[in-house]
Motif scaffolding. Structure first.
Motif, PDB file in Angstrom:
ATOM      1  N   LYS A  24      50.501  49.002  58.397  1.00  0.00           N
ATOM      2  CA  LYS A  24      49.903  49.156  57.064  1.00  0.00           C
ATOM      3  C   LYS A  24      48.434  49.528  57.143  1.00  0.00           C
ATOM      4  O   LYS A  24      47.964  50.366  56.403  1.00  0.00           O
ATOM      5  N   ASP A  25      47.693  48.893  57.988  1.00  0.00           N
ATOM      6  CA  ASP A  25      46.265  49.163  58.123  1.00  0.00           C
ATOM      7  C   ASP A  25      45.790  48.575  59.449  1.00  0.00           C
ATOM      8  O   ASP A  25      45.658  49.270  60.424  1.00  0.00           O
ATOM      9  N   ARG A  26      45.558  47.277  59.457  1.00  0.00           N
ATOM     10  CA  ARG A  26      45.146  46.601  60.679  1.00  0.00           C
ATOM     11  C   ARG A  26      45.639  45.165  60.623  1.00  0.00           C
ATOM     12  O   ARG A  26      45.819  44.581  59.564  1.00  0.00           O
ATOM     13  N   ALA A  27      45.854  44.611  61.789  1.00  0.00           N
ATOM     14  CA  ALA A  27      46.357  43.246  61.908  1.00  0.00           C
ATOM     15  C   ALA A  27      45.185  42.317  62.207  1.00  0.00           C
ATOM     16  O   ALA A  27      44.730  42.238  63.342  1.00  0.00           O
ATOM     17  N   LEU A  28      44.699  41.648  61.180  1.00  0.00           N
ATOM     18  CA  LEU A  28      43.610  40.697  61.390  1.00  0.00           C
ATOM     19  C   LEU A  28      44.159  39.430  62.035  1.00  0.00           C
ATOM     20  O   LEU A  28      45.244  38.956  61.693  1.00  0.00           O
ATOM     21  N   LYS A  29      43.393  38.887  62.941  1.00  0.00           N
ATOM     22  CA  LYS A  29      43.814  37.711  63.705  1.00  0.00           C
ATOM     23  C   LYS A  29      44.245  36.561  62.791  1.00  0.00           C
ATOM     24  O   LYS A  29      45.301  35.964  63.002  1.00  0.00           O
ATOM     25  N   THR A  30      43.464  36.269  61.775  1.00  0.00           N
ATOM     26  CA  THR A  30      43.806  35.159  60.873  1.00  0.00           C
ATOM     27  C   THR A  30      45.107  35.435  60.122  1.00  0.00           C
ATOM     28  O   THR A  30      45.906  34.524  59.924  1.00  0.00           O
ATOM     29  N   HIS A  31      45.331  36.681  59.735  1.00  0.00           N
ATOM     30  CA  HIS A  31      46.561  37.024  59.018  1.00  0.00           C
ATOM     31  C   HIS A  31      47.780  36.881  59.919  1.00  0.00           C
ATOM     32  O   HIS A  31      48.835  36.434  59.470  1.00  0.00           O
ATOM     33  N   VAL A  32      47.633  37.259  61.180  1.00  0.00           N
ATOM     34  CA  VAL A  32      48.746  37.157  62.130  1.00  0.00           C
ATOM     35  C   VAL A  32      49.111  35.692  62.355  1.00  0.00           C
ATOM     36  O   VAL A  32      50.287  35.323  62.348  1.00  0.00           O
ATOM     37  N   ILE A  33      48.113  34.840  62.527  1.00  0.00           N
ATOM     38  CA  ILE A  33      48.371  33.414  62.737  1.00  0.00           C
ATOM     39  C   ILE A  33      49.064  32.814  61.515  1.00  0.00           C
ATOM     40  O   ILE A  33      50.025  32.056  61.648  1.00  0.00           O
ATOM     41  N   LYS A  60      36.882  43.905  67.816  1.00  0.00           N
ATOM     42  CA  LYS A  60      35.979  43.392  66.783  1.00  0.00           C
ATOM     43  C   LYS A  60      35.566  44.563  65.916  1.00  0.00           C
ATOM     44  O   LYS A  60      35.184  45.617  66.418  1.00  0.00           O
ATOM     45  N   GLU A  61      35.672  44.376  64.601  1.00  0.00           N
ATOM     46  CA  GLU A  61      35.343  45.431  63.646  1.00  0.00           C
ATOM     47  C   GLU A  61      34.406  44.883  62.588  1.00  0.00           C
ATOM     48  O   GLU A  61      34.474  43.702  62.253  1.00  0.00           O
ATOM     49  N   GLY A  64      32.413  44.767  55.761  1.00  0.00           N
ATOM     50  CA  GLY A  64      31.341  44.292  54.899  1.00  0.00           C
ATOM     51  C   GLY A  64      30.190  43.816  55.766  1.00  0.00           C
ATOM     52  O   GLY A  64      29.763  44.493  56.688  1.00  0.00           O
ATOM     53  N   GLY A  65      29.719  42.622  55.491  1.00  0.00           N
ATOM     54  CA  GLY A  65      28.608  42.075  56.255  1.00  0.00           C
ATOM     55  C   GLY A  65      29.030  41.195  57.398  1.00  0.00           C
ATOM     56  O   GLY A  65      28.202  40.515  58.000  1.00  0.00           O
ATOM     57  N   ARG A  66      30.295  41.182  57.724  1.00  0.00           N
ATOM     58  CA  ARG A  66      30.741  40.295  58.797  1.00  0.00           C
ATOM     59  C   ARG A  66      31.610  41.036  59.804  1.00  0.00           C
ATOM     60  O   ARG A  66      32.018  42.169  59.577  1.00  0.00           O
ATOM     61  N   THR A  67      31.908  40.364  60.888  1.00  0.00           N
ATOM     62  CA  THR A  67      32.751  40.918  61.943  1.00  0.00           C
ATOM     63  C   THR A  67      34.108  40.233  61.885  1.00  0.00           C
ATOM     64  O   THR A  67      34.185  39.009  61.784  1.00  0.00           O
ATOM     65  N   VAL A  68      35.173  41.036  61.924  1.00  0.00           N
ATOM     66  CA  VAL A  68      36.528  40.496  61.939  1.00  0.00           C
ATOM     67  C   VAL A  68      37.204  40.899  63.248  1.00  0.00           C
ATOM     68  O   VAL A  68      36.786  41.855  63.901  1.00  0.00           O
ATOM     69  N   ILE A  69      38.238  40.162  63.612  1.00  0.00           N
ATOM     70  CA  ILE A  69      38.982  40.457  64.833  1.00  0.00           C
ATOM     71  C   ILE A  69      40.333  41.034  64.440  1.00  0.00           C
ATOM     72  O   ILE A  69      41.110  40.390  63.724  1.00  0.00           O
ATOM     73  N   ALA A  70      40.590  42.254  64.906  1.00  0.00           N
ATOM     74  CA  ALA A  70      41.865  42.922  64.647  1.00  0.00           C
ATOM     75  C   ALA A  70      42.665  42.951  65.947  1.00  0.00           C
ATOM     76  O   ALA A  70      42.106  43.006  67.042  1.00  0.00           O
TER      77      ALA A  70
END
Length: 99
Positions: A24-33, A60-61, A64-70
């Motif tokens: 769909k787009d990207r798999a964020l670590k928190t969403h996968v868990i 790491k991507e 916005g103003g933060r870094t997320v883990i995909a």
């Protein structure tokens, strides 16, 4: 009596979640868990194991103003995902361990 899911079912679910979100787009670590219905500590343990085995990569991507883990499946991870699906269907034909 508390019944725990076998590790093969948990790994399959994690790989499924990554594949679904990645398409769909990207798999964020928190969403996968969350998708795999795991506690953070357990999720981290399995993700580390899958990363060390070469099934997934972590990036790491900026968002916005933060870094997320995909997370993304590697070619080996895609191969193993299909392999785990086959094992799951052979070992767990009944719905005894269904999610």
């Amino acid at each position: 009596m508390v019944r725990y899911r076998p590790a093969v079912k948990i790994i399959l679910r994690i790989l499924e979640c990554i594949a679904r979100y990645q398409s769909k787009d990207r798999a964020l670590k928190t969403h996968v868990i969350q998708c795999a219905n795991l506690k953070t500590t357990s999720g981290e343990k399995y993700l580390k194991m899958l990363q060390e085995a070469g099934y997934i990569v972590e990036m790491k991507e900026k968002w916005g103003g933060r870094t997320v883990i995909a997370l993304e499946l590697t070619e080996l991870g895609k191969e193993r995902y299909n392999w785990f699906k086959r094992i799951n269907s052979e070992l767990f034909e009944s719905d005894e361990w269904s999610d």
